[in-house]
Design a protein around this motif. Structure first.
Motif, PDB file in Angstrom:
ATOM      1  N   UNK A  91       0.827  -1.205   0.000  1.00 38.21           N
ATOM      2  CA  UNK A  91       0.000   0.000   0.000  1.00 38.21           C
ATOM      3  C   UNK A  91       0.866   1.263   0.000  1.00 38.21           C
ATOM      4  N   UNK A  92       1.895   1.276   0.843  1.00 38.81           N
ATOM      5  CA  UNK A  92       2.753   2.462   0.937  1.00 38.81           C
ATOM      6  C   UNK A  92       3.565   2.660  -0.339  1.00 38.81           C
ATOM      7  N   UNK A 184       7.408   6.668   1.876  1.00 36.02           N
ATOM      8  CA  UNK A 184       8.489   5.694   1.693  1.00 36.02           C
ATOM      9  C   UNK A 184       9.061   5.264   3.044  1.00 36.02           C
ATOM     10  N   UNK A 185       9.136   6.188   3.983  1.00 32.99           N
ATOM     11  CA  UNK A 185       9.586   5.849   5.325  1.00 32.99           C
ATOM     12  C   UNK A 185       8.590   4.909   6.005  1.00 32.99           C
ATOM     13  N   UNK A 190       7.008  -0.634   7.832  1.00 32.87           N
ATOM     14  CA  UNK A 190       6.175  -1.824   7.652  1.00 32.87           C
ATOM     15  C   UNK A 190       7.043  -3.073   7.452  1.00 32.87           C
ATOM     16  N   UNK A 191       8.175  -2.930   6.766  1.00 38.00           N
ATOM     17  CA  UNK A 191       9.101  -4.059   6.637  1.00 38.00           C
ATOM     18  C   UNK A 191       9.585  -4.496   8.023  1.00 38.00           C
ATOM     19  N   UNK A 192       9.859  -3.526   8.886  1.00 41.20           N
ATOM     20  CA  UNK A 192      10.298  -3.854  10.231  1.00 41.20           C
ATOM     21  C   UNK A 192       9.181  -4.560  11.009  1.00 41.20           C
ATOM     22  N   UNK A 193       7.931  -4.132  10.801  1.00 43.58           N
ATOM     23  CA  UNK A 193       6.812  -4.787  11.464  1.00 43.58           C
ATOM     24  C   UNK A 193       6.717  -6.255  11.049  1.00 43.58           C
ATOM     25  N   UNK A 194       6.951  -6.522   9.761  1.00 45.46           N
ATOM     26  CA  UNK A 194       6.950  -7.902   9.279  1.00 45.46           C
ATOM     27  C   UNK A 194       8.045  -8.700   9.975  1.00 45.46           C
TER      28      UNK A 194
END
Length: 206
Positions: A91-92, A184-185, A190-194
């Motif tokens: 989404x981002x 983008x940040x 969100x990658x870190x949340x994964x």
């Protein structure tokens, strides 16, 4: 890993892998955007929109499977969080591309390419990690590296903001560009949340 006497629904693994592979597609489109002139950006945005829709379909498939499965490979809440965070990434990324087109941005500020490179690296790592959910082996380096990349993304983001507010840009341009770099940040977050969810799953299952 805990020994289980009951069978588990295994299709989740394939669906998570497919979702992560689609994120790699999105990251490649972001990279493509960097080298594209304004006339080519609308077409890239269309392909990104298609990828985002594919990501939505993958997320809905996971939720449907979750709601219809009596036994799951790990906690339902973690499955939901992992699917949701993967969906957030797409989404981002799609939002960032769409904003570049909608705002008719002629030139992205120096430093955005570093943001996108970090996202591309995180996408590759995430896609490589998803198949390991079956065994939960060899995942420690993945979440450590993604957390390191998120810290790097934070530093790049702060430098970009400092650049945008240095007085060289018109106020309206600052607003447009800031929204793009902020999104983008959020993708990096969100990658870190994964990665954090994968770590949580591994800890629970150990």
């Amino acid at each position: 890993m805990r020994f289980r006497l009951t069978p588990r629904e295994t299709s989740f693994y394939d669906m998570f892998a497919a979702s992560a592979d689609n994120i790699v597609t999105g990251s490649k489109l972001l990279m493509e955007l960097l080298g594209a002139d304004a006339s080519a950006r609308a077409e890239i945005a269309e392909r990104m929109r298609a990828a985002e829709h594919a990501g939505d379909d993958a997320t809905h498939a996971i939720f449907h499977q979750l709601n219809s499965s009596f036994i799951t490979p790990f906690d339902r809440e973690d499955i939901y969080n992992l699917a949701s965070s993967l969906d957030d990434i797409m989404d981002f990324m799609e939002e960032a591309v769409d904003l570049v087109v909608l705002y008719n941005v002629e030139e992205l500020p120096k430093g955005v390419e570093q943001q996108i490179e970090v996202l591309a690296r995180a996408a590759d790592l995430t896609a490589e990690a998803m198949p390991h959910l079956r065994t939960l082996d060899n995942l420690t380096e993945y979440w450590i590296e993604v957390n390191r990349l998120e810290n790097q993304a934070d530093q790049i983001h702060r430098k970009l903001l400092a650049h945008l507010f240095n007085g060289k840009y018109e106020a309206i341009e600052v607003l447009k560009l800031k929204q793009i770099v902020d999104v983008l940040e959020e993708a990096a977050d969100a990658f870190e949340h994964v990665a954090n969810t994968v770590e949580t799953i591994a800890v629970k299952e150990s």
